[in-house]
Design a protein around this motif. Structure first.
Motif, PDB file in Angstrom:
ATOM      1  N   TYR A 226       9.306  -1.870  10.234  1.00 40.65           N
ATOM      2  CA  TYR A 226       9.625  -1.123   9.018  1.00 40.65           C
ATOM      3  C   TYR A 226       9.079  -1.829   7.783  1.00 40.65           C
ATOM      4  O   TYR A 226       8.614  -1.197   6.844  1.00 40.65           O
ATOM      5  N   GLU A 229       5.296  -1.300   7.330  1.00 44.20           N
ATOM      6  CA  GLU A 229       4.949  -0.011   6.742  1.00 44.20           C
ATOM      7  C   GLU A 229       5.166  -0.002   5.228  1.00 44.20           C
ATOM      8  O   GLU A 229       4.698   0.883   4.536  1.00 44.20           O
ATOM      9  N   ASN A 230       5.957  -0.960   4.735  1.00 41.04           N
ATOM     10  CA  ASN A 230       6.334  -0.940   3.320  1.00 41.04           C
ATOM     11  C   ASN A 230       5.952  -2.223   2.588  1.00 41.04           C
ATOM     12  O   ASN A 230       6.566  -2.585   1.588  1.00 41.04           O
ATOM     13  N   LYS A 233       5.548  -2.321  -1.140  1.00 42.22           N
ATOM     14  CA  LYS A 233       6.692  -2.097  -2.014  1.00 42.22           C
ATOM     15  C   LYS A 233       7.659  -3.281  -2.051  1.00 42.22           C
ATOM     16  O   LYS A 233       8.425  -3.417  -3.000  1.00 42.22           O
TER      17      LYS A 233
END
Lengths: 318, 294
Positions: A226, A229-230, A233
């Motif tokens: 997870y 994927e980020n 950010k």
């Protein structure tokens, strides 16, 4: 409104009910024959962390076995075991080993199972991009944030380490029904399920992403895939488990140096279900093609030792 | 608008005049705000889905690789579940409404009780129907709750009160003279209902049931409770097959890590919206085209 003859009503209405009842009877018949009708379906449920992995396995498996349908639910590790021990599912995904009371529940229902480790995961601690002070945290410091005693009292980063700025601490974590929560509390706070309760609990990791992205002092945790994927950010924090700062990665998780937050992920196979050719074939396929499956789903593959153990476990299903 | 204009022309009472224009302005403002948010929501969703309005949305199954994923299982699942729902809810709903409106003696306590309950059931939160269905399926000894028949049962229970209430409205709108005339010509009560009252009410019934069914299509809560939040890569192939529906697929994609899945969710939302709008369009068309004025 005319006062109609009640006799007419007495005929029409039971007739309508009878029709409805017939429909009900038919579906009842169907229910008894259902298991044979759906025998080429493999039912999987459990941890939402493991679900993408099982789904990827299902896709690759289906590409070679078109007649077998694989469905993957996301009830959480605990919820998945409840269904598993009620005999509702063939395979249960878990992000932690089965608990004794869950195993007892299965035993009481006469469900025998085999545990197979199918991948590794590194629970990743994430902070806001603007957070330039917390590049590495020790387990003790994480405990200071998350232990039950911290509730209501530890509210600022300056309380975690001398030198950290006085920025409000904003915590995001897994909901209590998830295996991730169980694992994190055990690894950090020393006791499974022991956690402060004044944090933002969620089963949806996107909520954590958005929350941590939005507040300078925020901190959260979820699976490595997870985070990957980020990455644009959030920032991942290195963790010091006593042997120096280690960043979460496939290599450190596989080697076990990313301690104590690297963890194995499991599937539990119902032995009675494994008597069905397609379930056994699926379990064998899962282990034999573990590298392809983990790379498709962006998980950490098994180490050589783990692979041998998994192969032995699958061989025991026959 | 016209009323306000008339007042301003008469202009007898300036204060009253001013107040009514203010009030009208507020009403328009409220409408504007509601509409503005709707437009913003629609436009952003439509934009977010850009790039996925392609045939593969319809032909591909869900996949862990977003580029290969489509909503086929969810679209077919929605259509299948809703069709079964319609077959369960509409006949029973219409029959119940005909009984209550045409045959029931409203002075009897049990008819009053039924009436009160139906009014109440129409306002029950959807999730409760999911719990009720879960209970029924457990009692029936069904192991897999996430099956088409279970989902349809939950949705049928959900829309049944709506079907009954709208059908009763439609029957009530049929003038008493039609029934009286039919009976006076020697038709029996059953003939009157089947040959006169029901046919005359069909446009109203059709409108109501289509709106009820479109509510069922958009519903996710009761299905979530049955465990319909599953990753499925096959067509629903029977009443006891597992399924997923479009609202649930959207829900599941929005919680995925990859942005491409959110794109898919937006595209599927727009598709769901198009289906709902066209169903409502059909309902309006039927009402305008076939509705009789007495």
């Amino acid at each position: 409104m005319p006062r109609f003859n009640l006799k007419v009503a007495a005929v029409v209405i039971p007739a309508a009910l009878l029709l409805a009842a017939c429909g009900g009877t038919n579906s009842g018949d169907g229910a008894s024959s259902a298991p044979t009708a759906s025998s080429s379906e493999i039912r999987i449920d459990g941890s939402s962390t493991v679900a993408p992995l099982a789904a990827a396995a299902g896709e690759l498996f289906k590409a070679e076995n078109a007649s077998v349908n694989v469905s993957v639910g996301t009830s959480g590790t605990g919820g998945g075991f409840k269904k598993f021990c009620a005999g509702e599912t063939d395979i249960s995904n878990a992000s932690r080993p089965i608990k004794d009371e869950e195993a007892a529940e299965c035993a009481a229902a006469g469900i025998e199972f085999t545990e197979i480790v199918v991948a590794n995961d590194a629970l990743t601690i994430v902070v806001n991009k603007e957070n330039d002070w917390a590049t590495c945290l020790t387990v003790d410091e994480l405990k200071k944030m998350w232990e039950p005693a911290a509730e209501g009292t530890v509210t600022s980063w300056s309380q975690i380490r001398a030198g950290f700025p006085d920025v409000p601490l904003d915590l995001y974590g897994a909901g209590t029904d998830s295996g991730t929560f169980d694992y994190f509390t055990k690894a950090i706070n020393g006791e499974e399920g022991a956690s402060r309760t004044d944090y933002n609990p969620t089963e949806d990791d996107n909520v954590t992403v958005q929350g941590v992205e939005g507040a300078k002092g925020a901190l959260g945790y979820f699976g490595l895939s997870y985070f990957e994927e980020n990455m644009d950010k959030l920032t991942a924090v290195e963790v010091d488990g006593g042997t120096g700062c280690v960043a979460p990665s496939i290599e450190t998780a596989q080697a076990g140096t990313y301690a104590p937050l690297s963890r194995p992920l499991f599937i539990y196979v119902n032995k009675a279900s494994a008597a069905r050719a397609e379930v056994l074939a699926f379990a064998e396929y899962f282990v034999a093609n573990d590298d392809a499956i983990t790379s498709k789903a962006l998980f950490v593959p098994l180490s050589a030792d783990q692979k041998t153990t998994a192969q032995t476990a699958v061989a025991g299903l026959k | 608008m016209t009323t306000a204009a008339n007042w301003s022309i008469e202009g007898k009472n300036h204060e009253r005049n001013f107040k009514s224009i203010m009030f009208l302005g507020l009403l328009w403002l409220s409408l504007f705000v509601a509409f503005l948010f709707l437009i913003i929501l629609l436009v952003t969703t439509a934009m977010n889905g850009m790039g996925r309005y392609d045939i593969r949305l319809f032909t591909d199954y869900n996949n862990t690789t977003p580029a290969d994923a489509g909503a086929r299982a969810a679209i077919l699942g929605s259509l299948f579940v809703v069709t079964v729902t319609a077959f369960m809810a509409i006949p029973i709903g219409i029959a119940a409404a005909v009984y209550l409106e045409e045959f029931a003696d409203r002075t009897k306590w049990y008819n009053k009780l039924i009436e009160l309950n139906i009014q109440n059931l129409a306002a029950v939160p959807a999730i409760l129907y999911g719990m009720l269905t879960l209970g029924i399926l457990t009692l029936l000894g069904l192991k897999n709750k996430n099956v088409v028949i279970g989902g349809s049962l939950a949705l049928a229970l959900l829309i049944l009160p709506v079907v009954i209430l709208t059908t009763r409205e439609a029957l009530r709108a049929v003038p008493q003279e039609i029934r009286d005339g039919s009976l006076a010509l020697g038709a029996t009560e059953v003939q009157t209902v089947t040959k006169q009252t029901l046919p005359a009410a069909i446009p109203g019934i059709a409108t109501g049931t289509i709106l009820a069914v479109s509510r069922a299509i958009g519903e996710a809560a009761p299905l979530l409770l049955l465990g319909a939040l599953v990753f499925i890569t096959y067509d629903p192939n029977g009443l006891f097959a597992g399924f997923t529906t479009m609202p649930i697929q959207i829900f599941s994609w929005t919680s995925a890590a990859q942005d491409e899945f959110k794109q898919l969710a937006a595209a599927t939302s727009m598709l769901l919206l198009v289906i709902l709008l066209s169903m409502n369009g059909v309902a309006i068309f039927i009402r305008n085209k076939f509705a009789k004025r007495w």
